[in-house]
Design an enzyme around this catalytic site. Structure first.
Site, PDB file in Angstrom:
ATOM      1  N   LYS A  81      76.387  68.030  43.183  1.00  0.00           N
ATOM      2  CA  LYS A  81      76.471  69.382  42.915  1.00  0.00           C
ATOM      3  C   LYS A  81      77.874  69.935  43.827  1.00  0.00           C
ATOM      4  O   LYS A  81      78.042  69.417  44.680  1.00  0.00           O
ATOM      5  CB  LYS A  81      75.493  69.726  43.870  1.00  0.00           C
ATOM      6  CG  LYS A  81      74.985  71.214  44.096  1.00  0.00           C
ATOM      7  CD  LYS A  81      73.374  71.518  45.162  1.00  0.00           C
ATOM      8  CE  LYS A  81      72.963  72.908  45.306  1.00  0.00           C
ATOM      9  NZ  LYS A  81      71.856  73.060  46.166  1.00  0.00           N
ATOM     10  N   SER A 156      68.426  76.045  44.672  1.00  0.00           N
ATOM     11  CA  SER A 156      69.911  76.477  44.264  1.00  0.00           C
ATOM     12  C   SER A 156      70.285  75.521  43.168  1.00  0.00           C
ATOM     13  O   SER A 156      71.681  75.350  42.593  1.00  0.00           O
ATOM     14  CB  SER A 156      70.413  76.671  45.702  1.00  0.00           C
ATOM     15  OG  SER A 156      70.842  75.292  46.462  1.00  0.00           O
ATOM     16  N   SER A 180      66.128  73.878  47.547  1.00  0.00           N
ATOM     17  CA  SER A 180      67.125  73.820  46.412  1.00  0.00           C
ATOM     18  C   SER A 180      67.056  72.093  46.132  1.00  0.00           C
ATOM     19  O   SER A 180      67.739  72.021  44.741  1.00  0.00           O
ATOM     20  CB  SER A 180      68.378  73.769  47.445  1.00  0.00           C
ATOM     21  OG  SER A 180      68.558  75.271  46.962  1.00  0.00           O
TER      22      SER A 180
HETATM   23  N1  GLN Z   1      65.851  79.088  47.629  1.00  0.00           N
HETATM   24  C1  GLN Z   1      66.261  79.364  48.905  1.00  0.00           C
HETATM   25  C2  GLN Z   1      67.320  80.191  49.325  1.00  0.00           C
HETATM   26  O1  GLN Z   1      68.154  81.074  49.097  1.00  0.00           O
HETATM   27  C3  GLN Z   1      67.231  77.919  49.456  1.00  0.00           C
HETATM   28  C4  GLN Z   1      68.175  76.978  49.726  1.00  0.00           C
HETATM   29  C5  GLN Z   1      68.539  75.674  49.163  1.00  0.00           C
HETATM   30  O2  GLN Z   1      67.716  75.112  49.593  1.00  0.00           O
HETATM   31  N2  GLN Z   1      69.319  75.412  49.241  1.00  0.00           N
HETATM   32  O3  GLN Z   1      68.319  79.875  51.012  1.00  0.00           O
END
Ligand code: GLN
Length: 487
Positions: A81, A156, A180
């Site tokens: 990532k 994400s 994420s």
């Molecule tokens: N969707 C969650 C957020 O927007 C989790 C993001 C993540 O785990 N990096 O904070």
């Protein structure tokens, strides 16, 4: 006998062919790069492809293999990532702020994978600074779900999940702060694991919310997840929150049976408003585990309903502090036309960050400001302790918890971009594990109207061995194999 397409192999299948000299690491890498070129114009999961250095690493891997010194990941092509630092390769966090940022060091997880001889193919797309659940917050482009190009891959870590699903790499590593890794894994039909907080070093992972962030593998199956976890785990003096516990040989225990294992079904995860197809998929998964000899019982995690609110105070608070380093002075984007230092700072942050990142900074700064600190931040920390305690209590009675990974299957691109709260609700089942710091895994549980859906298993701190064993038993018994998209 004709060999399968090298890009379609799992890690253990590729390893077998590599050490038997039926396939070279260079051939494997070439095949995967061809596959990326053939598919990425449709799904847009890579921000950077490092073809040249990948082929060099593959040639090195071949010489390690020829000396008989290969480990499981030697010569295996992977993606990371783009919020995980890689020496000499852009690490953008899908943000204008870091568009040209080229770190001069590797994240510890990358160092470990390179030392095993794994081959870095490039960097995967994400929501800007890992804030989001659909990968639509990337400053570059949204990634598409390989199972349906009009749907999101989740986020994400949408790039990593889509890449593993479309077989553009044999595995990827993502980050999971509030789901994420697991939420996009559920949406794309792959296995996503969030390890115990501190199991994998955070050194070189661009900080979002430091008390929650954790790097984890995205793979085609559970066995591969165990191989990657083994490689990236371990104590690291460069991360003061990293655990000192020994790293077990996770893959060795995968075939142990789960007879008598106590599995809890937390009733708070099965709310009336839940999508009935998702609920019935999870119920079928529970049945499979029961048939394997697990002892199923209903349990309660009474503070579950506060988890989302707690997360959306603590994560933005930590983000507002972590992201204060982007001032246009030391590194990253710097606005060129400004009258003085304050003007430069303001314009750099105004133009460098996208709308969701700014929203989080504002929320976090507000929650930490004097007068509001006690009402929001401090209260959220107290409720965090209660949520953590719920898990400690429940793990006195059961070994593993089973729950949905996500409330729905992947939704259409654009559907939730104008409503942040709808977007945040995606993480309702994944966030509690981050808040408590426990490990959790999402495994494909089948298809709902042709779209994949995952089921989530959670365990107590450092129970990855049991978690992976249970996930493996489930995967074997469910027997639907890798859910290949028809891309
Ligand atoms: N969707 C969650 C957020 O927007 C989790 C993001 C993540 O785990 N990096 O904070």
């Amino acid at each position: 006998m004709t060999l399968p397409n090298p890009w379609s192999l799992t890690i253990s299948e590729a390893h077998r062919l590599l050490v038997n000299k039926e396939l070279s690491a260079v051939e494997l890498t070439e095949s995967v790069i061809e596959r990326i070129k053939h598919t990425d114009s449709k799904i847009n999961s890579f921000i950077t492809i490092t073809e040249e250095s990948a082929l060099e690493s593959a040639a090195n891997a071949d010489s390690i293999i020829s000396k008989g010194e290969a480990s499981m990941l030697t010569g295996i092509p992977f993606q990371a990532k783009d919020n995980i630092c890689t020496t000499g390769i852009n690490t953008t966090c899908a943000s204008k702020m870091l568009e040209n940022f080229r770190p001069n060091y590797d994240a510890t997880a990358i160092t470990k994978l390179k030392s095993e001889g794994a081959v870095l193919l490039g960097k995967g797309n994400l929501d800007e600074f890992a804030m989001g659940s659909s990968t639509e917050n990337s400053v570059f482009f949204p990634t598409k779900n390989p199972h349906d190009l009009s749907a999101v891959p989740g986020g994400s870590s949408g790039g990593p999940a889509a890449s593993v699903s479309a077989e553009q790499c044999l595995f990827s590593i993502g980050s999971d702060t509030g789901g994420s890794v697991r939420q996009p894994a559920s949406f794309c039909g792959v296995v996503g694991l969030k390890p115990t907080y501190g199991r994998v070093s955070r050194f070189g992972l661009v900080a979002f919310a430091s008390s929650l962030d954790q790097i984890g593998p995205l793979t085609k199956n559970v066995e591969d997840s165990a191989f990657v976890l083994e490689a990236i785990s371990g104590n690291d003096p460069k991360d003061s929150t990293s655990n000192t516990e020994d790293v077990p040989n996770y893959s060795k225990y995968l075939n142990d049976d789960i007879k008598g294992l106590k599995i809890g079904v937390p009733k708070e995860y099965f709310v009336d408003e839940m999508d009935s197809a998702v609920a019935s998929t999870v119920r079928s998964s529970i049945k499979i585990l029961e048939e394997l000899g697990a002892d199923i019982s209903e349990v309660s995690l009474p503070h579950t309903s506060y988890a989302l609110a707690v997360y959306y105070i603590i994560a933005p608070a930590e983000a507002s502090s972590n992201l204060s380093r982007y001032d246009g002075v030391k590194f990253g984007y710097s606005h060129s036309e400004s009258t003085d230092i304050w003007d430069a700072l303001e314009k750099t942050r105004q133009h460098g960050f996208g709308p969701e990142v700014k929203r989080r900074i504002l929320l976090g700064t507000y929650a930490l400001s004097s007068g509001y600190y006690d009402a929001y931040y401090l209260k959220a920390q107290k409720v965090r302790s209660l949520i953590r305690q719920d898990f400690v209590n429940v793990f006195k009675d059961v070994d593993i918890l089973i729950a949905p990974s996500t409330p729905t299957v992947a939704f259409p691109l654009g559907e939730k971009t104008s409503d942040p709260v709808q977007m945040y609700l995606n993480d309702i089942f994944t966030i509690p594990a981050n808040i408590a710091g426990i490990p959790a895994i999402s495994i494909p549980a089948g298809l709902i109207k042709n779209m994949p859906i995952g089921v989530q298993l959670m365990g107590s701190h450092h129970s990855e061995k049991m978690l992976l064993k249970t996930a493996h038993a489930y995967e074997t018994a469910a027997n639907h194999g890798f859910l290949k998209p028809s891309i």
